[in-house]
Structure formats: structure tokens, C-alpha cells
Design an enzyme around this catalytic site. Structure first.
Site, PDB file in Angstrom:
ATOM      1  CD  GLU A   1      11.087  -5.798   9.038  1.00  0.00           C
ATOM      2  OE1 GLU A   1      11.818  -6.766   8.951  1.00  0.00           O
ATOM      3  OE2 GLU A   1      11.490  -4.625   9.132  1.00  0.00           O
TER       4      GLU A   1
ATOM      5  N   GLY B   1       0.819  -1.211   0.000  1.00  0.00           N
ATOM      6  CA  GLY B   1       0.000   0.000   0.000  1.00  0.00           C
ATOM      7  C   GLY B   1       0.846   1.251   0.000  1.00  0.00           C
TER       8      GLY B   1
ATOM      9  CB  THR C   1       6.084   4.728   6.054  1.00  0.00           C
ATOM     10  OG1 THR C   1       5.200   3.879   5.324  1.00  0.00           O
ATOM     11  CG2 THR C   1       5.332   5.925   6.586  1.00  0.00           C
TER      12      THR C   1
ATOM     13  NE  ARG D   1      15.673   1.958   3.286  1.00  0.00           N
ATOM     14  CZ  ARG D   1      15.697   2.938   2.382  1.00  0.00           C
ATOM     15  NH1 ARG D   1      14.878   2.916   1.363  1.00  0.00           N
ATOM     16  NH2 ARG D   1      16.553   3.932   2.500  1.00  0.00           N
TER      17      ARG D   1
ATOM     18  CB  ALA E   1       6.213   7.322  10.484  1.00  0.00           C
TER      19      ALA E   1
END
Lengths: 780, 290, 162, 222
Positions: A734, A499, A541, A539, A729
Site C-alpha cells: 500500500e 508476486g 510477506t 500482510r 519486513a
């Protein structure tokens, strides 16, 4: 006929926005690599070793070369160069002796190793011909266990380099003192089996060679596109500018799919060699022997406690079966395994050692939560055992040892991947309390007690975990707004279905105020995007998103600057909303972004002293890795007749700092939990003692289905945004999988009344029957 | 994973199919539903020269009641059997078994005859048909013969069907009134090949004791196995927790399952005992058919 | 020896001369160029290639294209084509419930479930829905949102009747 | 995979031992296998079509006597094969022994079988089931063969396929001693392997390429 875009509020950061990639995927209009057909294309088939360890005494390709429809058969001797596939993640250790050649030369070291390659007019004939390549093997004894491989009398996989690649050690504090002064010492030997990500789409590549211009076009690299481009440039001796990587949709990845594998060289090389486009789509059987495998660690772990159950020290010796070769991700999994093991606990002294060992099995690389799925199981199960031995509540034991908010930033003397470990934000205890509440965990425990009172075998457990996100230091992003007001976002990362397009669009729209329907996100195209680092290590975002945010801010600034000129207004009075720039409080005084873009024509821009076009190119450099954390609860019931473990309840709470799209974060958590249940109960890449893989199909490699996974409760917490990036963020990919092995093992241990009985994952029905027998029938 | 080349024949009548089979019996394979055969072809573990596809032979697809017996044409889809209300009422064991065969998408295409002929020791239908003492009607260009279930399954993946022969029909006799049936198995995932299983038919006497019992085991050996000693022990007895456990132990006493990566022989033997016990208790509870 | 076939896919007749060994999945994707049907395993387990043959969901990777000669095939592309480009209610539910991530398995789920929506009363509780989904593997979603989407779509199918 | 089969025959031990030396005679007991006379090098080439229901695997390969202990009457044979189409190998060490049991002879066949490639790469135990069953069938056929048709003394004749032809017999001691030391040469044809060779064939082989002779694979105990 595409659905008309609906008018609604822009869905920006924090919104549960339905995804922009869904429409094409739902219609069957996505474009995956096997959907690319180039006229005149040939099909590649790889001839793979059927034996685990052997010398190659000769290869006869004559019969295959003469088969109908065959264009070329090649072996290592035809490749010219014998350069191995280079490291991508290099921690400064010389691993040359362990790297994999594109095709085996004189020795094969695992079943599935590429030995020769055939190209033919269609995939059926390519497979016919591949069957006719006659490789003459002189079998050698296979080495199949890491600890056995380290023995002096073990068969050596290579001349001049031992089976143990390296032993990585990390330590701080006085561990010996901690153990000698301890009131309690708890030990266990715990192992995690070999399993892997198994995306639903297998790998594939299409390469088209334009001999006239000397240009190569490649579809199908899915993870680290620019790295592939650079490696190919070196191995094929072509300038980077002549290699055009083109992105496609990717059917899942989970860390295993997109690395540089031998086929990533072979397909373009064959296109150049034959002068025809070449296509390769991995089949599922070869997927199981050629994709990176994962996990397979044995931990001998011990913890020292004072009389109140406070941790004084932790020691772990790990054997990591890395398979036959070191692949481009090098030692990263081992490094993370030993570096992340103690967290999130206040451990005053720690000593971790990990033996990285070669065996005659498929190479092992990262798979979603590399090193943490294993380490979390080892550490948390040890704590579960300790709680039993110290007669403490498992939750309380964790609570008193968790790093407290007051200790943040928490910076022990430890590095991971060369970077100091710093827990820069968070409230681990706070999240535990919230999660206990949200899940009503006390009721789970009570319910399990009631079930046991009825003679059922049920148990619960808790497992805490710390994730890591944002390796790879930097990422690039660009934004272009067209004269029609459409927005194109260019990212250096890749998408494999998580996404990312929607997330990047939401981030950009928070600054640009354009409906998501007007946004396109482009990734994986090296002609449009000159540099990028890729999608891995949770990584995208954190680092990629921050780059997009910077680009969006720069674009919005420029839009305001130009609009101010067009509207004769002050820049600071202008806002971007609904696809236009207008004066705050008076919507009629505005211009559309398209009009602003039109005003950024080349001549006007030249006169203004600006770069032509409405947009920006930005790079974001991340100062520090992030360590998000979470806690999971499980409740299981065991069928005493079959040994089947039914995960009845599962809950995962996760501190993410900032969720750009909470719906997608929950999707990542739930999907991760399902995969974790696979590794905890079902999935295992088994080998016979002759080194033959015994689970090389979906019949034997048991990916959980809808009836095997429970409803998963989630809590996405945003209490502790990271100070290290502008979004706050911390990464999500994970999280869900991390603690499943630990939580399920703990609940099974609780159910049978003795967590010490559980020492290996996956908990297959047979293992469970054995531990039932061990725990219920002590007399025999 | 693309199959090797083969010649392909599409007969429309049984006679035509038999004639095609007779031409080169050794190297010809019959394609029924293909749900087991085609994966083997794709893996290139099977490389027949010629396939005779029966999907165009309409006369082999039927479900018929004949003098109380159920006659199942070999090409009847498993889903057809699953949806049949007569089967559900009169031969509930078949319905109980078929619901455990893989997934609906497979049962839509897979055939009853194909599953029987494939003779997979972990397949449900062969076990149910063994418990029901079904008769397998086989034809060839030379004639026809009928083989009882106990002689039909010979080895893993090997039935009594000789090269050149064709399984055309499976016949099961009416079940006695007052019969209870159960099919119990354990598979690691829903729809997988089971690690073990048991099909049970119990004929109850008016006094509640067992008049006749059939117990067939799945995954207990190279073929579906009948537990004769256990069956005999049930006659005249009643089924309760204790007797079920005892009979189950007897049923698996002499079986030697093959171990594999999903479970050792020892595990399977214990599993089978539990499953037989469960199946006995379930079959004893089934409301007696009128 | 090659054979002539005429296969109707989504209402269009595709006439080709093909080898008998060509899998139906390959015919759909590379002869008819309908690439919405995906191939995940080629041994009939994962369900990604599920299509409808004469109205019934089946795996197209373990059927030969010659077996579909003079039969009717329906693929994911038909769902929207039949509604003038609008998403089918099941697709709409998948979108709203975030029931897909990479989207590779999605067509198989849609083609397996769509016929079941004709009898939505059989999709009432989650256990029934999960069993209906059990022949299709998904590696991304953990199934939860797919269950939600199917429940949602079944409700939508029931509502208009009320 | 380790397999053991045993049976007893009424024939005296010397005779049985001798009978078992003729590969070609014993090979008839196994459908799908053919073994050819050696080229005087002690290496027998053969082929085998193994059927497991609809599955077939064609092997080609060689059989070579590794060891004959004439005193103990134990012959050990190394056999290796390769899939005719595909990457798999099959190899076996077969230890074959006969012992007098008063009225006749006990025959024990111990096989250590190793199969690689696709047929071996499935988790379900069907391969094991089938191998065991085939060896069992083979032992039964061989038993019948040895029981029903005592060998003639017509040495060296090659029976035509499908006929229960004459076999090497030569029960005289010199010959047997020769056998014990023979690792090459024409005598090897009879060198103690018959049962062994066939057992091997169960899962093996077919290798007619000249290069196959160079295979010097040493079977290693697992």
C-alpha cells in the site's frame, strides 16, 4: 514446451529475482476463473436494481422463466434463509441492521443491488432472460450525501436504525488546551472523492455440486478463501469439510475484489439448487456498481501550532459515506481513518471523530491504503497550508514535527482495531533526508521556480505518510519436498498478482537452498491448506512470509537431521545448498534433498519417531502490527488553457524494514503511485442527483493509461527492520498510493500560489480551472 | 454485457447491401468498423433486429484522387487514411484529426464512413470533414444523393442518412495552395472522447493575410459546428496572438456546449475558446503547401 | 439463426456453428479454448482482449466471431508456439523487467506491441513507447516497467541487424 | 433533468388550451409513441420507442393527470414508464401552461425528467443533448400542428394513427369546468395534457401490464 530451467545461484531473501509466476502468465497459460469451464455448466446473471432507493412492490419472473434456455429464476423469497452476509472484521459493534442481504427483499438501497438471479444455458441467454424479470419499484427519495443523511429531516434508509451507523472517536491529550494556547491555528475542509480499485479482471465464480457425496467445489475466491468457506458452511448448512475452495490466478485485487459478496453465496447455492455446475463472470458495467467502492470522506481538520511551528494539537471531524450497507470488512476503514490520522508527527493532543453514514450508493469498503489515502491527504494538505500561513518551508515544517528516532518506540495512548498503536522502529527524519538527497528535491523546487518565472504554472510538494501492515494476527504455511527434490510451499494467503509466489519461494529458499525453478507455491486450496487468513492489509510477506520462514527452518532442520543419519555426519556440520545437504566445505559428502525425502518414507519415519515426509507445517502469530513509513515528492504543471494537471515528476521513498525482493517492492510502489494519480486527478464514481451512477464504464471512469502517469523514482530503505517478525519486513503493497493525493494536491496548490484553494480530490480539469480563476483573478 | 440476438447479413456488393437494407429499413443497422456500434450492442443500448455487415463489401474500401478531389470509400479503415502519404501531403487536417481518434487498435478496424455516419459530436472525423466542407454520397435502393457536411450532421448520433440508405463515399475538394491546417483538442486521457476541439483551415493570400478560413468546433453542441462569424472576421486579417484570441472569443460566443460529468457547459466554452486560439496559431504557422 | 464459421486461429482452423451475436473474444476463449486472451471490459476500452486479425491488432470484444469467418486470428499463445516454446523476446523482456504483476492485461499489451517491433526505430524514446501503449490499461504496474520492457525488446530487435 | 420549451400560436387561448387536451392528437407530433384510450380510470397507457441514433429504448408506461388549474390554465401531468427490457425507469412531471398574448397564445412546456437504468448511466451528456433536441423538435411539430389545423369540434373521436384526425374541442365553459375537476372518467382524455403527455413520451414509456396501473410513484422534485 516449457523453457528449460537455467542453472544459477539460488535467489534468496534480498535478491531482485525475476518472478516464478511470469512464465505461465506471459504464455497466456495462467488459469483465471473465467478459464474454468465445467462440462454441463449453467451461467448466472444477476438482476440488479436500476433505481437508487425504492420499495419493491412485486417481482414478476414468469416471462424470464419461460425464456429459451432458462433453468431457474430466483428471488429473495426462494432463498429460504434471510441471513445477511456476516461481518469478517468485527470490532464488537452491533451492525446487524446495516448488513446486506444476498438478494433484496422489500427495499433496494443502491443502483446495482441484486434483486433476482437467472441461470441459463449460456451467458447470452441468461442476460436475455434477466432483461425480462419485471421488478415493480415504488421509488423513494435517494440520500446521496453523508452530511445531509445525518440531518433530522433526511429520508431514512431503514426502519429502526438511523442513517448514521456510528461515530467513532479517538483522542488523547488535552486538545482544548492545545488550541486555546496555540500561536497559530490552521483549518481546512478537505474532501476525497469516491473511487475504487478496479482490477483488470472482474470478479467471477464457478461452483460444482457433487450431489452424491454432498461436496461442493468452488473456484474463484481470491482474497480470504477460508473465511468464504466458513461463511458458506454456515449459510448453506454444510460442514466445512464438504466445501472445497480452489484457488485460481487473480487479475488484481487492491482490496476490493475478494470479499464475500452476494454472488459468493448465489453461485454455490444455485449449483446445489439446479444440480448443475454454475458459472458467473461479472461484466464491467456491473462491476462498477457492485464491487466495493472506496474513499469518499470529508475532513474538517484543524491544527494548533506554537510560534515556531511545532504541533500542539490536531482535531479532525470526518464524514464517511459508506454507501448503502456495511459489508464484511465492517468499520475497519473508518477505524483506520481516525486512528492513523496524526502519524508520523509528534502530536501531543489529538481528537478525531468519524461519522459512518449510510447513503443510497454502492457500499464502500477497503481499497489499497484504506483510510490512509484520505487521511494523508487531509493531514498533509493541512500542513502544506500551514507552511504557507506560517511562512515556513514545507519540508522544514515537517522535519521539526516528525517523530524523532530518540522517541522510538513511540506509543501514544491510542488503539487501532483494539490494538495499541506503537511505532516500534524507524527514523522518520533520516528517511526524509535520504529522500531529499536521492530525488534532488531542491532541484525540483528550483526548476518549478524557473518555470513560474517563465509564466508557466508549476509547483512542487512534499507529503509524508505512515502505512500499517499486518492485520489478521496469524498465518499458516507448509512445505513438502518430493523425492524428485521439488519443493511445494503451501500458504494460507492468496495471490492476486503481486508476486507472492516468488516472495514466498525466496524466503523458503533462503533456508532450503533450492533453485526457484524447482519451487511451486500453492494457495487458496482448502483441501491442501486447512486454514489461512488471506491476502490483505499488506500482510502477505510480513505474516505469511514469517510462517513460510518458520516452515522452511523446520524443514531444513529435519533435512539436516535425516541427512546426518544418511551421511553419518554431525547435524551442525551440514548445510543446504543447490538442492542438496552436504557437509560444510565438502560438497561431495552430500545427499540430494530428493534422497532425503525418499528416506522419510512412512515406515522409516515411524521407526525414527518422526512424521512421514520431508516437510513441515507451521503457524506464525504476529505480536504487533507494523507501521512502515515513507515520503513522497511531486512536481506538477498546469495547463492554463485546459486545467490539465501534468504530474511531471514523482518520487516515493519507503522504509520497508527488509525487502525480500526489492524489484517487486519497487513494482508495488510504482503501481500504487499510478493508482493514486487516478484518484488524485482522473477517477471518480460520480452519481447524478437521482442516485444514478454516471461513470459505470471505462469510458467514464478514467483509469490512467501509460500517457497519464510519469516516471516514478523510488528509494527502498531497509534501515529500520521491525523487531516484531523474524524477517524484519514491514509490508509493501500500500506504500506507493498512500501520499499521492496529498502530494499532487500540494503541488497544485504550490503551482497556483495558494494551497488553500485546493480542497477536493480528484482535481479534474474543471476544478483546476476554477481554482486558477480563484487564485489568479482575485478582483472578480 | 452480451448483445441481444440479431439476424446477420454479409453482402459482398453495394447493390446487395442496399437491397438488404431496403427490406426492413427501420430495424436494420449497418455494421461498418463497429468500434462504436458494437459497444452499444454489448451494453444492449442498441438492439437492432438485423445487422448488415459491410466488411465484405470490398468495393467500398478505397482512397482515390479524382480530379484533385479525395474520394474516400465509406469502408476505408481509419488506419489506411492515417498511413496515406497523399492524405498527409494534400489533406493534412485529416491526418491531424485521425491521429487523435482513440487508439491504433481502434483505428485499425474503425472506418471513415462509420465514424461519419455515427455522428458523435465528440468525434474527430466529423469535425475535420465539416471544416473541409466534405460531401457525403449516400445511396439507397431508390437512387443516390449528395449531402454537404453542413446538412449531414443533424443531432447527436444522427446524420442525414435515412433508414434504408447507405453512406458510400466521402469527397473532399482539393485544398488551396498556401493553406495551413490544425486540429487541436483536449481529452482527459490520451485517446478519450475530447471535451472540446477545433479544426481550422486557413487559406493564406500572397500578402500573408487570410483569404478564406474554416473553423469547425468539436463538442460545442449537438453536432460539429462551423464558426461562421469568426471565419468571416478572419478574411483579410492576419493571425497573431491578439487576433487569434479575439477571433476565438467570437467563435465560441454563441455556442452552448452540453455539460456532463467531465466538464460543465461553462468550462467547455472556455476550453473551446482556448483551443480555437491554439488551432488558429498553429494553422497560421504551418508551412504553406506548394 | 446460427451460422457456420471457419476461423483460423494460430494456424488451426476452428469450424463451429454459432449465433451471429457471439463475440470473437468468447469464440477464442470458449470455443477454441485459447484462454490466454482475456476480457476486461467488453466495450473496447481496456485493450486486454487485443488480438491480431489478419496481422493487425484489434479488440476482440467488439468484433463478432462471424466477422472473423475465413480470416486469420493470432493470439498470445502463438508467440511461444512460433518459437518452439521459447519466450518471444518481448515476453523475455517483460519477465526480466518485471513488466507484469497479475498478468491479466499482459496478453493485450504483447499483441498490441509485437507488430511494432518490426519497426523498432519508432520505439526509441519513452514518449513514443507510452503512446504506443496508451490503448491498453494496466492496473498493477504503473506502466513504468512495461515501458522499460518495450524499450529493451526494441533494442534487442535492432541489435541482430547490426 | 429540467427542460423548458415555449412557442406561440396564432389561435386564441381558449382554443389552444382545448386543443392541448387531446393526447392522441398531439401524440402524432412525436414519432415512435402511441398512447391508448384509457379504460375509464383516468390512466392512459402508452408505449414509446426512443431512438438516439443506433440506440433504442422501449418504454411502456402510464400517464395520469396530477393537477389541472383551469383558471390559470396550467395542467400538470405525472408520467411514468419502465423499460420493456431492462431495469430502467423513466418518469416526468410536466407542467403545461397557455397564456393569451394579444394576437394568439403562448404555450410553455416545463418538463422535469428523471431517467434511471443503463441509458442514464453514462457520463457523457448525449442523453441530455438528445432529450433537449427531441423536445425541441416536438415543440416545433406541435406548434405547426396547432397553427395549421385548427381543431374541429368533433369531440371524442379517436384518430387513426398517422392521420391528423379530429380532436376534442368543446370550448364551452361547462366542459372546461368539468375538466378542471376531473381526475378520472372519460373526460380525462382531454384533460389538459396533450402536449404534456407527448413531451413525456419523449423519454418514456410503454406499460401495458395491469400492474403498472398500481404504480403510485410520486415524482419528487430533485
Amino acid at each position: 514446451m516449457k523453457k528449460q530451467p537455467e542453472e544459477h545461484e539460488p535467489l534468496t531473501i534480498g535478491a531482485r529475482a525475476p518472478r516464478i509466476e511470469d512464465d505461465r502468465l506471459l504464455r497466456g497459460a495462467g488459469r483465471f476463473v473465467d478459464d474454468i469451464d465445467v462440462p454441463g455448466q449453467l451461467h448466472m446473471r444477476v438482476v440488479r436494481s436500476g433505481v437508487a432507493h425504492a420499495r419493491i412492490a412485486g417481482i414478476d419472473t414468469s416471462e424470464a422463466a419461460a425464456a429459451p434456455g432458462v433453468q431457474l429464476v430466483a428471488t429473495a423469497a426462494d432463498l429460504g434463509s434471510s441471513d445477511p452476509i456476516p461481518l469478517r472484521l468485527d470490532f464488537g459493534v452491533d451492525l446487524d441492521a446495516y448488513l446486506q442481504q444476498v438478494l433484496a427483499t422489500d427495499r433496494v438501497r443502491y443502483v446495482g443491488e441484486p434483486v433476482a438471479v437467472v441461470v441459463a444455458e449460456d451467458p447470452y441467454r441468461a442476460e436475455d432472460a434477466a432483461d425480462l424479470v419485471d421488478v415493480h419499484y415504488e421509488p423513494l427519495p435517494p440520500v446521496l450525501d453523508a452530511r445531509e443523511a445525518m440531518r433530522d429531516d433526511a429520508e431514512q434508509l431503514r426502519d429502526g436504525a438511523g442513517n448514521e451507523v456510528i461515530c467513532i472517536e479517538k483522542s488523547f491529550g488535552d486538545v482544548d488546551e492545545a488550541f486555546s494556547s496555540a500561536a497559530h491555528v490552521v483549518q481546512a475542509e478537505l474532501s476525497v472523492g469516491r473511487h475504487t480499485g478496479t482490477p483488470m479482471e472482474t470478479r467471477g465464480l464457478v461452483a460444482d455440486w457433487d450431489a452424491g457425496r454432498g461436496h461442493l467445489t468452488i473456484w474463484g475466491a481470491a482474497l480470504v478463501t477460508h473465511y468464504h468457506q466458513r461463511v458458506l458452511s454456515r449459510l448453506l448448512d454444510l460442514p466445512v469439510s464438504k466445501i472445497h475452495m480452489r484457488g485460481t490466478d487473480a487479475g488484481g485485487n487492491f482490496g476490493v475484489r475478494g470479499d464475500f459478496f452476494p454472488e459468493d453465496f448465489l453461485v454455490p447455492w444455485l449449483a446445489m439448487r439446479t444440480g448443475r455446475p454454475v458459472k458467473w463472470v461479472e461484466d464491467r458495467a456491473e462491476h462498477f456498481v457492485s464491487i466495493n467502492h472506496a474513499r469518499e470522506q470529508v475532513h474538517r481538520i484543524e491544527a494548533a501550532f506554537d510560534e515556531d511551528g511545532r504541533l500542539l494539537g490536531l482535531r479532525d471531524e470526518i464524514w464517511h459515506d459508506k454507501g448503502a450497507y456495511i459489508r464484511p470488512t465492517g468499520l475497519v476503514v473508518s477505524e483506520i481513518s481516525v486512528g492513523m490520522l496524526p502519524w508520523p508527527y509528534r502530536v501531543p493532543a489529538y481528537e478525531g471523530r468519524i461519522h459512518v453514514v449510510m447513503t443510497n450508493k454502492t457500499p464502500v469498503g477497503p481499497y489499497r491504503a484504506p483510510g490512509r489515502y484520505e487521511g494523508t491527504f487531509a493531514r498533509e494538505h493541512l500542513l502544506t497550508i500551514a507552511a504557507r500561513e506560517l511562512d515556513m518551508d514545507p519540508v522544514e515544517l515537517r522535519r521539526i514535527n516528525l517523530i524523532d528516532r530518540s522517541e522510538i518506540p513511540f506509543a501514544p495512548d491510542l488503539t487501532i482495531g483494539g490494538e495499541p498503536f506503537v511505532l516500534n522502529s524507524g527514523d522518520c527524519v533520516g528517511l526524509l533526508e535520504k529522500a531529499l538527497d536521492a530525488a534532488d528535491f531542491a532541484a525540483w523546487v528550483e526548476e518549478a521556480e524557473e518555470m513560474r518565472a517563465e509564466g508557466r504554472i508549476a509547483g512542487t510538494s512534499v507529503a509524508y505518510f505512515v502505512d500499517k501492515s499486518g492485520l489478521g494476527v496469524y498465518e499458516t504455511a507448509g512445505i513438502d519436498i518430493g523425492v524428485d527434490g521439488s519443493v511445494r510451499i503451501l500458504i494460507g494467503g492468496a495471490s492476486s498478482g503481486q508476486g507472492i509466489e516468488t516472495v514466498m519461494a525466496q524466503i523458503a529458499m533462503s533456508e532450503l537452498g533450492v533453485p526457484l525453478e524447482r519451487v511451486e507455491v500453492v494457495h487458496g486450496d482448502t483441501d491442501l491448506i486447512p486454514d489461512g487468513v488471506g491476502s490483505w492489509s499488506s500482510r502477505s510477506t510480513v505474516i505469511g512470509g514469517s510462517a513460510v520462514l518458520n516452515a522452511a527452518r523446520a524443514t531444513a532442520d529435519k533435512a539436516r537431521r535425516i541427512a546426518a543419519e544418511l551421511l553419518e555426519a554431525a547435524v551442525e556440520d551440514l548445510v543446504l545448498a543447490d538442492g542438496s545437504v552436504h557437509v560444510l566445505g565438502s560438497r561431495e559428502r552430500g545427499v540430494t534433498l530428493g534422497e532425503v525425502a525418499a528416506a522419510c518414507d512412512t515406515v522409516s519415519s515411524q521407526q525414527r519417531g518422526e512424521t512421514p515426509g520431508l516437510g513441515a507445517r507451521e503457524i506464525y502469530i504476529d505480536p504487533q502490527m507494523n507501521y512502515p513509513y515513507g515520503v513522497a515528492f511531486a512536481q506538477v504543471e498546469i495547463d492554463p488553457d485546459t486545467g490539465h494537471v501534468d504530474v511531471r515528476r514523482y518520487f516515493c521513498a519507503y522504509e520497508i524494514g527488509k525487502a525480500v525482493n526489492p524489484m517487486l517492492v519497487e513494482g508495488q510502489i510504482v503501481g500504487g503511485v499510478a493508482q493514486g494519480i487516478g484518484g488524485a486527478l482522473f477517477e471518480e464514481l460520480s452519481y447524478g442527483d437521482d442516485g444514478q451512477p454516471r461513470s459505470a464504464s471505462f469510458m467514464d471512469y478514467l483509469v490512467p493509461g501509460a500517457t497519464e502517469v510519469p516516471h516514478v523514482g523510488t528509494l527502498v530503505s531497509e534501515d529500520a527492520p521491525t523487531p516484531s517478525n523474524p524477517l524484519g519486513a514491514k509490508g509493501a503493497g500500500e506504500s506507493g498510493i498512500m501520499a499521492v493525493g496529498a502530494a499532487v494536491a500540494g503541488a497544485v496548490g504550490d503551482a497556483v500560489g495558494d494551497p488553500r484553494a485546493v480542497h477536493a480530490l480528484p482535481l479534474t480539469p474543471e476544478r483546476v480551472m476554477r481554482l486558477l480563476a480563484d487564485t489568479r483573478d482575485p478582483v472578480s | 454485457m452480451k448483445p441481444s440476438a440479431f439476424e446477420y447479413e454479409t453482402p459482398e456488393r453495394t447493390d446487395e447491401a442496399l437491397e438488404l437494407l431496403a427490406r426492413d429499413p427501420e430495424e436494420t443497422k449497418v455494421l461498418a468498423g463497429g468500434q462504436s456500434l458494437v459497444p452499444l450492442l454489448n451494453f444492449r443500448l442498441a438492439r437492432p433486429d438485423r445487422l448488415v455487415d459491410l466488411n465484405g463489401v470490398g468495393e467500398l474500401a478505397y482512397l482515390r484522387r479524382d480530379d484533385g478531389a479525395l474520394r474516400i470509400g465509406a469502408m476505408t479503415r481509419q488506419a489506411t487514411l492515417e498511413r496515406s502519404s497523399i492524405v498527409e501531403e494534400r489533406w493534412p487536417l485529416l491526418k491531424q484529426a485521425i491521429r487523435l481518434v482513440a487508439h491504433p487498435q481502434i483505428r485499425n478496424r474503425g472506418t471513415v464512413g462509420g465514424s461519419a455516419a455515427h455522428a458523435d459530436p465528440a468525434a474527430e472525423l466529423p469535425v475535420a470533414l465539416t471544416a473541409l466542407d466534405a460531401t457525403f454520397h449516400i445511396r439507397s435502393a431508390r437512387g443516390s444523393r449528395a449531402v454537404p457536411a453542413r446538412d449531414f450532421f443533424l443531432q447527436p448520433l444522427m446524420s442525414a442518412i435515412e433508414p434504408g440508405e447507405l453512406l458510400v463515399e466521402i469527397e473532399t475538394l482539393p485544398m488551396a495552395a498556401n493553406s495551413g491546417t490544425a486540429f487541436v483538442e483536449y481529452a482527459r486521457r490520451h485517446g478519450d472522447f475530447a471535451l472540446g476541439g477545433a479544426a481550422v483551415v486557413l487559406e493564406h493570400e500572397d500578402d500573408g493575410s487570410i483569404g478564406r478560413a474554416a473553423i469547425a468546433l468539436l463538442g460545442a453542441g449537438p453536432t460539429p459546428l462551423r464558426a461562421s462569424a469568426a471565419e468571416a472576421a478572419l478574411v483579410g486579417a492576419t493571425v497573431d496572438e491578439a487576433s487569434a484570441a479575439e477571433v476565438a472569443a467570437l467563435a465560441v460566443e454563441d455556442v452552448r456546449p452540453t455539460g456532463d460529468i467531465h466538464g460543465s457547459a461553462e468550462y467547455r466554452q472556455g476550453l473551446l475558446r482556448s483551443l480555437v486560439r491554439q488551432a488558429l496559431l498553429q494553422a497560421a504557422q504551418v508551412p504553406r503547401a506548394a | 439463426m446460427k451460422r457456420d464459421v471457419a476461423i483460423e486461429i494460430n494456424g488451426t482452423l476452428y469450424e463451429r456453428t454459432i449465433e451471429p451475436r457471439m463475440l470473437l473474444s468468447d469464440f477464442i476463449r470458449h470455443e477454441a479454448r485459447l484462454t490466454g486472451t482475456h476480457v476486461g471490459c467488453e466495450h473496447g476500452v481496456c485493450g486486454a482482449c487485443t488480438i491480431q486479425l489478419d496481422g493487425e491488432p484489434v479488440r476482440s470484444c467488439i468484433l463478432f466471431a462471424v466477422q472473423a469467418d475465413r480470416h486469420s486470428v493470432r493470439t498470445v499463445e502463438a508467440l511461444t508456439a512460433d518459437l518452439d516454446g521459447e519466450l518471444h523476446p518481448l515476453q523475455q523482456a517483460f519477465h526480466e523487467q518485471h513488466a507484469l504483476q497479475c498478468g491479466f492485461c499482459t496478453a493485450g499489451f504483447l499483441m498490441s506491441i509485437e507488430p511494432l517491433l518490426a519497426t523498432p526505430e519508432r520505439l526509441e524514446d519513452d514518449a513514443e513507447i507510452r503512446e504506443a501503449l496508451s490503448g491498453n490499461l494496466c492496473r498493477c504496474t504503473g506502466y513504468q516497467n512495461i515501458v522499460n520492457a518495450v524499450r529493451d525488446a526494441a533494442q534487442r530487435m535492432r541489435e541482430p541487424a547490426k | 433533468m429540467k427542460l423548458r420549451n415555449e412557442f406561440s400560436v396564432a389561435a386564441p387561448v381558449d382554443k389552444t388550451w382545448e386543443m392541448l387536451l387531446d393526447i392522441q392528437r398531439v401524440a402524432q407530433c412525436l414519432p415512435g409513441a402511441t398512447i391508448e384510450p384509457d379504460n375509464g380510470d383516468g390512466v392512459y397507457r402508452g408505449q414509446m420507442k426512443v431512438r438516439l441514433g443506433p440506440m433504442t429504448v422501449d418504454y411502456r408506461g402510464t400517464a395520469k393527470l396530477a393537477d389541472v388549474d383551469n383558471d390559470e390554465r396550467v395542467a400538470t401531468l405525472d408520467v411514468k414508464g419502465k423499460e420493456a427490457r431492462g431495469t430502467g425507469l423513466a418518469s416526468a412531471t410536466i407542467r403545461n401552461s397557455v397564456k393569451a398574448n394579444g394576437t394568439g397564445t403562448d404555450v410553455v412546456i416545463e418538463t422535469d425528467l428523471n431517467i434511471t437504468g443503463r441509458p442514464a448511466q453514462f457520463g457523457r451528456g448525449i442523453m441530455e443533448d438528445v432529450s433537449a433536441k427531441m423536445l425541441e423538435d416536438f415543440a416545433k411539430r406541435l406548434e405547426r400542428e396547432l397553427q395549421d389545423d385548427p381543431p374541429s369540434t368533433d369531440e371524442g373521436a379517436s384518430p387513426a394513427a398517422g392521420t391528423a384526425g379530429p380532436t376534442a374541442a368543446a370550448s364551452d365553459e361547462d366542459d372546461i369546468l368539468d375538466l378542471g375537476s376531473a381526475v378520472s372518467g372519460p373526460l380525462l382524455k382531454r384533460a389538459g395534457i396533450a402536449a404534456a403527455a407527448v413531451v413525456v413520451l419523449v423519454v418514456l414509456f410503454r406499460a401495458l401490464r395491469p400492474r403498472s396501473e398500481e404504480l403510485t410513484l410520486t415524482l419528487r422534485a430533485r
